[in-house]
Structure formats: C-alpha cells, structure tokens
Design an enzyme around this catalytic site. Structure first.
Site, PDB file in Angstrom:
ATOM      1  N   SER A 178       9.242 -11.539 -20.516  1.00 50.22           N
ATOM      2  CA  SER A 178       8.228 -10.691 -21.130  1.00 50.22           C
ATOM      3  C   SER A 178       7.883  -9.565 -20.162  1.00 50.22           C
ATOM      4  CB  SER A 178       6.991 -11.519 -21.496  1.00 50.22           C
ATOM      5  OG  SER A 178       6.153 -10.802 -22.378  1.00 50.22           O
ATOM      6  N   TYR A 179       6.681  -9.007 -20.276  1.00 56.03           N
ATOM      7  CA  TYR A 179       6.353  -7.727 -19.651  1.00 56.03           C
ATOM      8  C   TYR A 179       6.539  -7.722 -18.137  1.00 56.03           C
ATOM      9  CZ  TYR A 179       4.521  -7.482 -24.305  1.00 56.03           C
ATOM     10  OH  TYR A 179       4.444  -7.541 -25.663  1.00 56.03           O
ATOM     11  N   ILE A 180       5.869  -8.601 -17.433  1.00 55.63           N
ATOM     12  CA  ILE A 180       5.954  -8.603 -15.972  1.00 55.63           C
ATOM     13  C   ILE A 180       7.372  -8.920 -15.513  1.00 55.63           C
ATOM     14  CG2 ILE A 180       5.167  -9.780 -13.877  1.00 55.63           C
ATOM     15  CD1 ILE A 180       2.451 -10.184 -15.275  1.00 55.63           C
ATOM     16  N   HIS A 440       7.341  21.965 -28.798  1.00 58.12           N
ATOM     17  CA  HIS A 440       8.776  21.762 -28.582  1.00 58.12           C
ATOM     18  C   HIS A 440       9.139  22.241 -27.181  1.00 58.12           C
ATOM     19  CE1 HIS A 440      13.109  21.775 -29.310  1.00 58.12           C
ATOM     20  NE2 HIS A 440      13.131  22.969 -28.734  1.00 58.12           N
TER      21      HIS A 440
END
Length: 457
Positions: A178-180, A440
């Site tokens: 997951s994230y960590i 842009h």
C-alpha cells in the site's frame, strides 16, 4: 498544580497550529511533547519521504538521459549518506521552524515530557500536575508490527528506520503493498536495490479500483520490482546475516532471501499509555479515540485531533481537524468532519491522486452514474515530459450532475486533482468545470475533456 486555559498533548500537525490560534485569542496554553516537535509528517513521514522520492526521481531521470537527448555515464553512483543527509536537513529545518514558532508565542509554554491523565481535566508530566478546562489530544500514531511467525527473531525496519537509513540494501523486501510500502519500494529500486513487495491481498492498494491497482503494479514491475500478491503465509527466519521471508506455505516453496525487511502493513494510534480511562475518554477496539462530528471525545472539554482519532490518516486531515476545532471554539462556526471530502495521494512516480468515491463505491450507492476515462498519453504535457504512464477518470451522478469521485494516476496528478476537488467542495455541477478554460500546456487541461466524454456506466 498549575492552571492553563488549554492543554495540548502532542506537537504534531494539529497541535502547534491550534496553540497559535489559542495564543492569538489571548489564552494561556501548555503544549506537551514527549519526543520530536512536528510529529510524523516532519520527522518520519511526509517531509523526509518526499525528499527521498525527489532524490530517486532525479536518479531515474538521469538514467533516461537518452530519451531527452543527453548522455550520463553509467553506472550512476549513488551516495546514500548524502541522500540521507539531505533528508535529515529537511527534517531538522522543519522541526526547528516549528520549535521557533512555538517559542515566539507569548502565552504558550512548550513542555518536554510524557503526559498522562489523572482526571477529566488534570494531566501529569515530569512529576508536575497541570489543569485546564480544555484539553486537546494530538498524539499521532506509529507503525504496526504484527505477530507473524519468526518476526521476533529477525531485524525489522519501519518507516522511521527507513528515513534514517544511510546505506543501500542489497535486497529490500517490503511487507505491505500500500501507500508507505510502495513509495519506499520504488525509491530504493531507483537507488539500486533489488526490491520485492509482498502483499497478503490479491492486488496492491486494495482500497482502490482494480484498474488503478493493475496500472500501479505495471508501473512498478516495469522498473524491475518483484511483486508477490496473495501471500497468505508470511514468516521469517535467520539465514546468516540475511533474512529468509516465507510467502507461501506450499510444500517445497522457496523463501525470499533479503538483506533488509521493511514492515509497512499499517499504523496504530499512540493512545495506550495516556491514562485515558482516568479522564473518561473512550477508545474503540483498535485504540482510536472515539470522537463526534466536531471532534469532541466522550469526556466533556476534551477533543482528539489527527491520526489518533481514526477520522483521517493524513497530514492534511490532521490540519483540517485543527481548523474545525478552532473555527468552532473561536469563530462561532459549526464545522464538522462529515463536511470533509476524502482526498489523498500515493507518491510513487507517477503519483496517484484520489478524491471522493471510487468507481466501486459509486456503483454500490445505487445512483445512476456517468463515467469517463482517458489515458495520460492523451495529455500534451505528459507527452512533452516523456511521462505518459497512467490515466485519469471521473465518476458522476447522472441525476444531480455532481462529480462523485476522480482519480488521476499520472504526472502532475497530485496537483491537477485539486480542480476536481474544488468543484466538489463548492457543490458545483459538471458543467462548471466542463466550461472552465485551463491553462495550456498543463495536466489539468484534459479534465474538461474527460468530463465532456462522460457516458452512462
């Protein structure tokens, strides 16, 4: 016993900011910190990890020099002591800034020590008893080290250890996809380590939609990271100076031999040694302090902010906790946690940014839905940068014409998501963002086009 108008336990993201507002209101404040001012974000989380991510990104870009028309001698030499020193400099600078800020508050006293409740409005620290009619708990959390076979026989690293590491692991095994875990996995692969990610679930970042999980896996595997999902039998054993990591209980299966193991399977709140029962503060089964929609605990006059309340696990939600409490106490407002939109980012490269519902959550809601998805290869800025991995997608309510959620997995997505988040916060219809005119060339300029393509899901 010394009396204050307010006591804050913990100097993480919410604590110093709340001390500042209370100080401006002319209230006397004791802010108690047992370890490092700044909490997880400053010392072991956002600040050092994103500094390391930046170093890894620079290395990765240098290796791709041929793609941009220049040559860099191979192999690129990584000086991990300098990499770690750079992160440490950022940590110390941020921590020092917080400490100086608190020191400059006339009515705020920073007390170093471990605080424990002795009653509903009494806190003991360093043998002294303090009292206040308002007490705010901001004690954060720490990494979980689960009970796995052999885990007590081998050295295990957490995120705290990783940000202080000044050498390059030969083979880093990351437990937790997951994230960590994924951020450390990619950065250390880019620094030159062999990396394997081990995840119990059948896919990475299981809270996300399947297409996001699959795309993130493709990105990481393309950089040479090995990923073992569905690891239902994780265990550890010593092998000389190395660690054997078992991921499969099938007879004859071979363990992964690692030089280092990072445990990244979640976090727990720092609430087990505060004497909360003496104050009548209730916690749930996982140790998180139970709070209402205004962040008030079960005990009158006591609030809980940040990671310890289970209402958000991010720096920005902790800071918003401070904003909610300060607005309600000092500004006469009625701010609530339920008004907050869930938004966050995963800082692999390219980053994943999310706000609101996933597609799966939206489908479970029973609404009539509109959906649109575009690859980042259709974004001019991504093409110009040579970073076209990923996609952006939006799900909306067909009847109310409101955006329910969005995900941008791609370069600049962590910034571009805020155009969507702001429209959702303002409760504006799809058309308000559809007819905006983004600058842009930016990543944000494709968002109105994605909305134009919304079709029934």
């Amino acid at each position: 016993m010394r009396s204050f108008d307010a006591i804050i336990i913990g100097a993480g993201q919410a604590g110093p900011s709340l001390a500042g507002r209370l100080n401006q209101a002319g209230l006397s404040v004791a802010i108690i910190e047992r370890h490092l001012v700044g909490g997880t974000c400053v010392n072991t989380g956002c600040k050092p990890t994103k500094t390391l991510v930046a170093s890894a990104y620079a290395v990765h870009t240098a290796r791709r020099g041929q793609d941009y028309g220049f040559n860099v001698a191979e192999p690129i030499e990584i000086d991990m002591k300098k990499v770690a020193a750079r992160a440490d400099q950022v940590i110390r600078g941020s921590r020092s800034s917080n400490e100086s800020w608190l020191a400059g508050m006339a009515d705020v006293e920073l007390i170093r020590g471990h605080a424990r409740f002795e009653g509903p409005n009494i806190v003991a620290v360093n043998g002294e008893r303090l009292t206040a009619p308002r007490i705010f708990i901001n004690v954060g959390g720490r990494a979980v080290t689960p009970d796995m076979p052999g885990i007590d026989q081998v050295p295990i690293l957490t995120n705290t250890d990783m940000v202080a590491l000044d050498m390059l692991p030969r083979h880093l095994v990351v437990i937790g996809g997951s994230y960590i875990g994924l951020e450390f996995a990619q950065m250390y692969r880019r620094f030159g380590s062999e990396v394997t990610v081990v995840e119990r679930m059948d896919r990475l970042i299981g809270r996300e939609d399947a297409d996001v999980s699959e795309a993130v896996r493709d990105i990481l595997e393309a950089e040479g990271i090995s990923i073992r999902t569905g690891a239902d039998c994780i265990g550890f054993a010593r092998s000389g100076d190395d660690v054997e990591v078992r991921v499969d209980c099938a007879e004859g299966s071979q363990p992964i031999v690692a030089s280092h193991v990072l445990m990244a399977v979640g976090r727990r709140p720092n609430t087990d040694d505060l004497g909360l029962e003496a104050a009548g503060v209730v916690v749930d089964a996982r140790g998180y302090i139970t709070v209402d929609d205004r962040l008030e605990t079960s005990a009158p006059g006591i609030w809980a902010l940040g990671d310890c309340n289970g209402r958000g696990a991010f720096t920005h939600t902790a800071y918003n906790d401070f904003e909610i409490v300060a607005a309600n106490l000092l500004d006469g407002e009625d701010r609530r946690v339920s008004q907050r939109l869930p938004g966050y980012a995963l800082y692999i490269d390219p980053p994943l940014a999310r706000v609101g519902m996933t597609d799966a959550e939206a489908q479970k809601s029973g609404r009539r839905l509109l959906h649109s998805k575009r690859p980042m290869s259709r974004v001019g800025r991504a093409v110009e940068k040579g970073e076209t991995q990923g996609f952006m997608k939006v799900v909306a309510d067909a009847d109310t014409r409101r955006i329910l959620g969005a995900a941008i997995l791609g370069t600049g997505g962590d910034e571009a998501i805020h155009g969507v988040l702001n429209m959702m916060n303002a409760d504006q219809p799809i058309e308000a963002l559809r007819w905006s005119v983004p600058v842009h060339p930016t990543v944000s300029e494709l968002v109105p086009t994605v909305l134009l393509d919304l079709a029934p899901l």
